[in-house]
Write an enzyme that holds these catalytic residues in place. Structure first.
Site, PDB file in Angstrom:
ATOM      1  N   VAL A 162      50.019  42.533   3.068  1.00 25.38           N
ATOM      2  CA  VAL A 162      51.514  42.098   3.012  1.00 25.38           C
ATOM      3  C   VAL A 162      51.792  41.732   1.883  1.00 25.38           C
ATOM      4  CG1 VAL A 162      53.016  40.574   4.228  1.00 25.38           C
ATOM      5  CG2 VAL A 162      51.325  41.759   5.523  1.00 25.38           C
TER       6      VAL A 162
ATOM      7  N   ASN B 156      46.793  44.445   8.759  1.00 30.12           N
ATOM      8  CA  ASN B 156      45.759  43.408   8.305  1.00 30.12           C
ATOM      9  C   ASN B 156      44.951  44.099   6.747  1.00 30.12           C
ATOM     10  OD1 ASN B 156      44.201  40.786   8.893  1.00 30.12           O
ATOM     11  ND2 ASN B 156      42.386  42.133   9.046  1.00 30.12           N
TER      12      ASN B 156
ATOM     13  N   ASP C  11      47.164  28.986  11.425  1.00 26.02           N
ATOM     14  CA  ASP C  11      47.271  28.023  10.241  1.00 26.02           C
ATOM     15  C   ASP C  11      48.713  28.212   9.577  1.00 26.02           C
ATOM     16  OD1 ASP C  11      44.758  27.357  11.062  1.00 26.02           O
ATOM     17  OD2 ASP C  11      43.799  28.078   8.830  1.00 26.02           O
TER      18      ASP C  11
ATOM     19  N   GLU D  26      29.975  21.422   7.704  1.00 19.65           N
ATOM     20  CA  GLU D  26      29.115  22.377   8.380  1.00 19.65           C
ATOM     21  C   GLU D  26      28.636  23.430   7.072  1.00 19.65           C
ATOM     22  OE1 GLU D  26      32.162  24.760  10.967  1.00 19.65           O
ATOM     23  OE2 GLU D  26      31.130  23.519  12.742  1.00 19.65           O
TER      24      GLU D  26
END
Ligand code: FAD
Length: 396
Positions: A81, A37, A297, A170
């Site tokens: 990555v 990550n 996603d 939102e």
């Protein structure tokens, strides 16, 4: 095969839940699990509109991976990555390091979809990471302070939100709460502040029940948000936006919240995609690859009527949990199960104590919806980090 290598890319909802499920199901010597990550934290994307508007600190939306990963079972690599080479079964990081795998899980999330609108990529902000929302918050505050020095520049106090879908609505709810505070802090007349929420589709919150949509619009209009629905943005410039109607809105702050596409790394790796998302099979595998799985996603799945499910955290979590179980089964030579999404409803916040929701046939309004959303947040925090994390993070 010796000890199988499972490589997971991205510690978002999909990647993290896959990892946590594997961590729970497998003994430490059954597989070599590596999670890559960009950051050493997981962020709660569904909260990012709050730090973006400045109604919560950015830190509130992040969770240290150190506290939730078992180092004996998961090897965490903090890295970015750069490319995936599915034929060689390798992944290259920006550092130059090359990681090999037997099973690959792609959970790299999304990128803003700009629909080819000129200037958006260059001049608009988007709510997509902790660093991005810090920028937005600081920029908004800077605009107030700049206006104090150049009081004829009302464009500093004009904010454009592109998109009246989930994220745009939102964010408007939070911004509507924050602006009165900023006006007090910087001694600015609230009448001078304008927020436009601009949507190309014929309605705000497409797919929601019309009564809930009207409720959301009424709440946000009371907070000073001005809607322009059915009004596509034609161009974004350093000075604002040009609408299809010919109207120009002068603004130094454009926040694009009108759609996402899968991470471009996936398409560049040669996988077949639609808007950057891989149409996965019922086991979440990329077509043509038995050992490459895609979640969140970056994955595209369809309902029984053949319509794509929108990319949501809810589905990403469920995909991650199923995939973690399936990978543990594959490692043990057992059969995987098909992924079937179980939609538990939709909840959107409209700022402090306000929200809307649809759970089954039940419509939720105001504080009931806001409380349900908090309960759902608590459930998620408990799932990834137990009671301790839930108590530490949830805002009552
Ligand atoms: P993400 O959660 O985005 O995680 C991707 C991870 O990959 C991140 O950790 C990122 O740092 C990492 N990464 C990316 N690129 C690289 C790279 N090159 N190298 C290494 N790591 C990388 N959904 C809901 O269901 N309910 C909601 O209420 C809701 N509200 C939302 C509000 C906002 C403001 C936003 C922006 C989204 C909202 N969503 C909501 C949508 C939801 O957040 C996404 O669908 C969900 O985050 C997708 O999960 P994911 O695992 O695919 O990716």
């Amino acid at each position: 095969m010796g000890t199988p290598k499972i490589l997971i890319l991205g510690a978002g909802y999909g990647g993290l839940l896959t990892t946590l499920q594997l961590q729970k199901k497998l003994n430490y010597n059954e597989a070599e699990i590596t999670l890559v990550n960009k950051h050493n934290y997981h962020y709660i994307t569904t909260w990012l509109h709050e730090p973006a508007a400045g109604t919560a600190p950015a830190d509130h939306a992040r969770v240290s991976l150190d506290g939730i990963l078992n180092k004996d079972k998961v090897n965490f690599v903090k890295g970015t990555v750069q490319a995936i080479q599915p034929e060689e079964q390798t992944v290259t990081l920006e550092s130059g390091e090359v990681l090999s795998y037997d099973y690959l899980v792609i959970g790299l999330g999304s990128e803003p979809e700009t629909f080819g609108i000129e200037g958006l990529k260059e001049h608009a902000f988007s709510i997509r990471s902790i660093n991005a929302v810090r920028n937005i918050r600081e920029h908004i505050e800077y605009m107030f302070s700049k206006f104090k020095n150049e009081p004829d520049r009302t464009d500093y106090l004009t904010f454009v939100v592109g998109g009246a879908g989930f994220t745009g609505i939102e964010f408007c709810g939070e911004l509507g709460d924050r602006l009165p505070e900023l006006c007090r802090e910087f001694d600015v007349d609230p009448e001078l502040v304008k927020v436009y929420c601009i949507e190309a589709a014929p309605t705000a919150l497409p797919g929601f029940d019309p009564e809930l949509i009207q409720y959301a619009i009424d709440v946000l209009e009371r907070k000073g948000i001005e809607f322009k629905i059915g009004t596509p943005i034609k161009q974004c410039t350093p000075d604002g936006v040009l609408l299809n109607t010919g109207e120009e809105i002068k603004s130094k702050t454009v926040i694009w919240a009108a759609g996402v596409r899968g991470n471009s790394i996936v398409e560049k790796a040669g996988f077949e995609v639609m808007r950057g998302r891989v149409k996965v099979d019922e086991y979440l595998r990329a077509p043509g690859y038995e050992n490459v799985f895609v979640v969140g996603d970056c994955a595209l799945i369809f309902n029984e009527e053949g319509r794509p499910y929108p990319p949501t955290a809810q589905i990403a979590v469920q995909e991650g949990e199923t995939l973690g179980e399936n990978l543990a089964a594959l490692v043990r030579g057992d059969l995987p199960q098909k992924f079937i999404p179980h939609l538990q409803g939709t909840l959107a916040s409209l700022g402090k104590g306000e929200g809307i929701g649809q759970v089954g046939s039940k419509k939720l309004f105001g504080s009931t919806a806001a409380m349900m959303k908090k309960a759902s947040d608590l459930r998620y925090l408990y799932k990834i980090g137990g009671v301790g994390l839930a108590l530490k993070k949830v805002k009552l």
